[in-house]
Scaffold this active site. Structure first.
Site, PDB file in Angstrom:
ATOM      1  N   HIS A 193      -7.375  -6.015  -0.068  1.00  0.00           N
ATOM      2  CA  HIS A 193      -6.144  -5.227   0.023  1.00  0.00           C
ATOM      3  C   HIS A 193      -5.014  -5.966   0.736  1.00  0.00           C
ATOM      4  CE1 HIS A 193      -4.147  -1.409  -0.433  1.00  0.00           C
ATOM      5  NE2 HIS A 193      -4.051  -1.161   0.859  1.00  0.00           N
ATOM      6  N   ASP A 207      -9.603  -5.617  -4.195  1.00  0.00           N
ATOM      7  CA  ASP A 207      -8.694  -4.632  -3.607  1.00  0.00           C
ATOM      8  C   ASP A 207      -9.187  -3.210  -3.823  1.00  0.00           C
ATOM      9  OD1 ASP A 207      -6.290  -3.402  -2.673  1.00  0.00           O
ATOM     10  OD2 ASP A 207      -5.094  -5.037  -3.526  1.00  0.00           O
ATOM     11  N   SER A 222       0.843  -1.202   0.000  1.00  0.00           N
ATOM     12  CA  SER A 222       0.000   0.000   0.000  1.00  0.00           C
ATOM     13  C   SER A 222       0.883   1.259   0.000  1.00  0.00           C
ATOM     14  CB  SER A 222      -0.965  -0.059   1.193  1.00  0.00           C
ATOM     15  OG  SER A 222      -2.031   0.848   1.025  1.00  0.00           O
TER      16      SER A 222
END
Length: 296
Positions: A275, A248, A108
């Protein structure tokens, strides 16, 4: 089994906590893991320590401002910039004396950081893994708006109502946000302990996240709002693996520029994940990362 060592790297008068699983100098290129947020902790990406079972050392660290690293609740929000975290990463690599040979995995925001690091073409970087990472925040916000529009109407209404009123710390707003999170951040129910630890840390110490991101995953008003690396991706010249989940919040169009612009990039989409494939499909994710590192 592997050895575990913890310590602190001095950085600009502060301390960066790190943990090493395995032997840094056994001839295998070690893997450094950069967590997301900004302002999360290493806990939720803890699963990558299992890569150490292959004999490759794995380094986790808590970025400055959170976790076991120095907390700075009173600094001006403008203190928190990507350049600070790039310098911290470089400092960690030098402190551990692995800056001539390492692989880097960023999840991320950690992937944004890892990509920023990779475009500087550091000579010691041997392989790059970008997990659930956006190539630009404009693309991320477009995707978030689309995913948010698919939420139940009453959830959307609650989010909007509190955003207009500025009551973003209300329990009602948090509950509505959680509907999005359970669809697009982590679909495991209940959330595992390591993810709960990160969210608890973030809630008790949200300064970095608020300064750089904003109040939630789909309400980006912090300093990263205009961030993009799309035009610089051609400078990444190491083997690169892209990871994302079918559900995601880093949707395919958010990840696509990495695939388009990094020569030879590989992309694995985890069909049962959002995610956090490293939690949602842990075994397959570790296998995928381990195989990529072994091959490259």
């Amino acid at each position: 089994m592997y050895t575990i060592r913890e310590g602190f790297a001095p950085f600009q008068g502060y301390q960066t906590w790190f943990r090493i699983c395995g032997d840094l100098h056994n001839g295998q290129t070690p893997l450094v893991v950069a967590h997301g947020g900004p302002g999360c902790t290493h806990d939720y990406v803890d699963a990558f320590k299992y890569i150490a079972e292959t004999g490759r050392a794995v380094i986790h660290y808590d970025q400055l401002g959170n976790g076991r690293s120095t907390h700075l609740p009173d600094v001006d929000p403008t203190f928190w910039q990507p350049s600070l975290f790039l310098d911290e990463l470089t400092n960690l690599l030098r402190t551990l004396e692995i800056d001539d040979d390492y692989a880097l995995l960023g999840q991320s925001w950690g992937g944004m950081l890892a990509a920023e690091h990779a475009v500087t073409q550091p000579s010691g970087l041997k392989a790059l893994i970008l997990a659930d990472t956006p190539a630009s925040m404009a693309l991320w916000m477009e995707a978030a708006a689309r995913l948010r529009a698919e939420l139940p109407a009453e959830v959307q209404a609650t989010l909007l109502e509190h955003e207009k009123a500025g009551t973003l710390d209300s329990e009602e707003y948090k509950a509505a946000s959680m509907v999005f999170y359970q669809r697009h951040v982590c679909r495991v129910d209940p959330w595992p302990e390591e993810l709960l630890r990160t969210f608890a840390a973030l809630e008790s110490n949200p300064g970095v996240y608020l300064a750089m991101n904003g109040p939630s995953e789909f309400n980006i008003i912090g300093s990263l709002k205009n961030w993009s690396i799309v035009d610089r991706l051609g400078k990444i010249a190491v083997p690169t693996l892209l990871i994302s989940g079918r559900y995601d919040e880093a949707t395919p169009e958010v990840v696509q520029p990495f695939m388009d612009k990094i020569t030879g990039a590989q992309w694995v989409i985890f069909e049962n994940s959002s995610h956090m494939p490293h939690i949602e499909e842990r075994q397959r994710c570790m296998q995928t990362v381990g195989d990529f590192l072994k091959a490259n």
